[in-house]
Design an enzyme around this catalytic site. Structure first.
Site, short mmCIF file in Angstrom:
data_model
loop_
_atom_site.label_atom_id
_atom_site.label_comp_id
_atom_site.label_asym_id
_atom_site.label_seq_id
_atom_site.Cartn_x
_atom_site.Cartn_y
_atom_site.Cartn_z
N GLY A 78 87.81 6.47 23.65
CA GLY A 78 88.61 7.63 23.11
C GLY A 78 87.16 8.60 22.54
N ASP A 136 77.62 -6.53 23.37
CA ASP A 136 77.58 -5.22 24.08
C ASP A 136 76.60 -4.57 23.41
OD1 ASP A 136 78.57 -3.26 25.88
OD2 ASP A 136 79.97 -2.50 24.90
#
Length: 475
Positions: A184, A297
Site C-alpha cells: 500500500g 527481508d
C-alpha cells in the site's frame, strides 16, 4: 423509525450471510476503497464488480459522498459511515435534510425488508454453490476475529490502537504521500503531541493477516537505536495502518545507487557507520530480545535513515519469531526479495533456514552499498562484471585496484576493503560458513589486518568465466 429498520436490516443480513457462506474467498472480489468510508467489502460492492455483493455503493470516486439504494425503485441514501459490524449510518437525499425525513418511509417496510432479505440470501446461497466470483464474508470475518484475539492477548506490550478517523486526521486525509509499495502507501502524519510520523496504510488483508500480525508482534518486542519505533496501529474493516516514527531522509537506497542519485552519495566513513549500525540492529534482533526475531527481508529499501544519518531496520512483515535458544526455523515457502534471499531459503539442499539467512541478506546489501550498484547488473558491457560479488572477489584476491568512486585517502580505502571482506564472509553458500551477526560487528569494529580472507562464494557448479560470473541455484 425507518433508521432503526435499516439498522435491524443490516444486523440480520450480517448474521444470515455468516451462516450461509461456506466457500473460500476469491481474489477477483477484493475489498475496495470508497472515499471517506475507507476499505469495504461484502455484502457491499462497487460498479466494477457488482457481482461481488448484494448492494452497490456508488459515487466512490466522486467529490460528493458515496450513496446506496437499498431497494430497487426506492430512495437513494448518502452513506456517512460503515462500521465494523456492517451497520450503516445514512443520510436521506437531499444531504442537508435531517434524520426526521426517515419518518416518510412506511414501520410495514420492516417486514418487507426482512422478507426480501431472506429471498435474496437464499438466491445468493444458490449462486455461491456454482459461482466462485464472490468474496465470502464468513472467511474474512474469521480472519478479523483471529487478529482481534491476537491483539487482545498481546496485552500491555501492544502499541497504542487508533481508529480510522484518527488516521485520516493525523495524515490530513492522506495528503502527503511518502512512498508506495506492494502493501500500500506510506503517508506523512503528525500526532497530537506534534511528533511527525510515517503512516503505512495496508491495502488489503492477505491470507489470515500474517503480515499485519508479524509486524505488530515483532516490532513491539524491540527497543533499539537501530530499529524503527512503532507508535501505534489501526485495525478496522475500513482500513489497517501502522504508525512509525518519521525518518526524514527516507530509505538507504536513495543514497547508495550512484546511477539513480549521483548527487546523494555518502562519504565512505558514513557508509561504514551505516553498515555497522545495521549490523548492530540485526545482532539485537537475533540475540538481544526476549525472543529471537528473524527479519527475512533485509535490503536497502527496508533500511530507513534518520536526520543524523543513523540507520534503522524497518518492515517486519515477513519476520519470524522463535525462542532465543533456537536457531533453525521451519518455513512452508521462500520469503524475501530476489537478489537478497539466502540460497537455503529457496532450496533446503543448501542447509537449514536460520538467523544465518539474515546474515546472507546483510552481506548482499553491504556489497551494493560499497559498489554503488545492484549486485546483478545486466547493463554492463563485460560478462565478467555482471555479478558484482564475483567480480569484486577476484579483484580483492589479486590485490588489484578496486576502482570504487569517492575513495580519497587510506582511511576510505580501509573502510571499503573491510566492508567488502566482511560482506563476502556473509554471503558464503554454506550457512555454517557465515559468521553470526555478533561476529560481523566484531569484524567491522576491528582492524582490516586482523580479517582472514574468505573463500569464494559459489552458487554455480560450472567453472566457465561466464558461469562463474552469474549465480544460479540448482536444487
Amino acid at each position: 423509525m425507518a433508521l432503526a429498520t435499516y439498522l435491524v436490516f443490516f444486523l440480520i443480513s450480517h448474521q444470515l450471510l455468516l451462516s450461509l457462506s461456506e466457500e473460500e474467498p476469491n481474489p477477483r472480489c477484493p475489498s475496495f476503497r470508497c472515499g471517506h468510508l475507507g476499505y469495504i467489502g461484502f455484502p457491499f460492492s462497487n460498479r466494477t464488480h457488482p457481482e461481488c455483493g448484494l448492494f452497490v455503493v456508488d459515487n466512490c470516486n466522486e467529490q460528493e459522498a458515496p450513496k446506496i439504494q437499498l431497494l430497487k425503485n426506492e430512495s437513494f441514501f448518502y452513506v456517512k459511515e460503515i462500521s465494523q459490524d456492517n451497520t450503516l449510518m445514512l443520510h436521506y437525499l437531499p444531504f442537508s435534510e435531517s434524520f426526521d425525513n426517515y419518518s416518510c418511509i412506511g414501520i410495514g417496510v420492516s417486514s418487507l425488508l426482512i422478507g426480501v432479505l431472506i429471498i435474496l440470501a437464499l438466491c445468493f446461497k444458490k449462486r455461491l454453490s456454482s459461482d466462485n466470483s464472490t468474496v465470502f464474508w464468513k472467511k474474512k470475518f474469521k480472519d478479523y476475529q483471529n487478529i482481534e484475539a491476537f491483539l487482545r492477548n498481546y496485552g500491555s506490550l501492544a502499541p497504542k490502537r487508533y481508529n480510522y478517523s484518527d488516521i485520516k486526521r493525523m495524515t490530513n486525509s492522506f495528503k502527503h504521500k511518502l512512498g508506495e509499495g506492494g502493501y500500500g502507501g506510506v503517508y506523512k502524519g503528525k500526532l497530537l503531541d506534534g511528533r511527525n510520523v510515517a503512516v503505512k496504510v495496508l491495502s488489503g488483508l492477505k491470507g489470515n493477516g500474517d503480515d499485519f500480525i508479524n509486524e505488530v508482534a515483532s516490532i513491539s518486542r524491540t527497543s533499539h537505536v537501530n530499529i524503527v519505533s512503532l507508535f501505534g496501529y489501526c485495525f478496522e474493516s475500513r482500513g489497517r495502518a501502522l504508525i512509525y516514527e518519521f525518518m526524514p531522509n527516507g530509505s538507504l537506497e536513495k543514497f547508495i545507487y550512484e546511477k539513480y542519485s549521483p548527487n546523494k552519495q555518502l562519504k565512505w566513513e558514513k557508509l561504514y557507520q551505516i553498515a555497522l549500525g545495521i549490523a548492530r540492529g540485526l545482532e539485537y534482533l537475533h540475540r538481544g530480545c526476549s525472543t529471537r526475531i528473524l527479519h527475512f527481508d533485509i535490503k536497502p529499501h527496508n533500511i530507513l535513515i534518520d536526520e543524523d544519518f543513523s540507520p534503522k531496520i524497518s518492515d517486519f512483515g515477513l519476520a519470524k519469531i522463535c525462542p532465543r535458544k533456537e536457531s533453525i526455523v521451519s518455513m512452508t515457502g521462500a520469503r524475501g526479495t530476489i537478489g537478497y534471499i539466502a540460497p537455503e531459503v529457496v532450496c533446503r539442499n543448501f542447509g537449514e533456514v536460520s538467523h544465518k539467512s539474515d546474515v546472507y541478506s546483510y552481506g548482499m546489501m553491504v556489497l551494493e552499498m560499497v559498489g554503488g550498484r545492484k549486485n546483478l547488473d545486466v547493463g554492463v558491457d563485460r560478462t565478467s562484471e555482471i555479478y558484482f560479488p564475483h567480480w569484486i572477489y577476484d579483484r580483492l584476491e589479486a590485490a588489484e585496484e578496486l576502482g570504487l568512486q569517492g575513495i580519497e585517502n587510506d582511511d576510505d580505502n580501509e573502510y571499503a576493503r573491510k566492508m567488502l571482506t566482511v560482506s563476502l564472509w556473509c554471503i558464503q553458500t554454506n550457512p555454517s560458513s557465515r559468521p553470526a551477526m555478533s561476529r560481523v560487528v566484531e569484524m567491522l569494529e576491528g582492524s582490516l589486518d586482523s580479517l582472514q580472507f574468505p573463500p569464494k562464494p559459489f552458487l554455480s557448479s560450472s567453472r566457465s568465466e561466464a558461469a562463474d560470473s552469474l549465480p544460479s541455484i540448482v536444487c
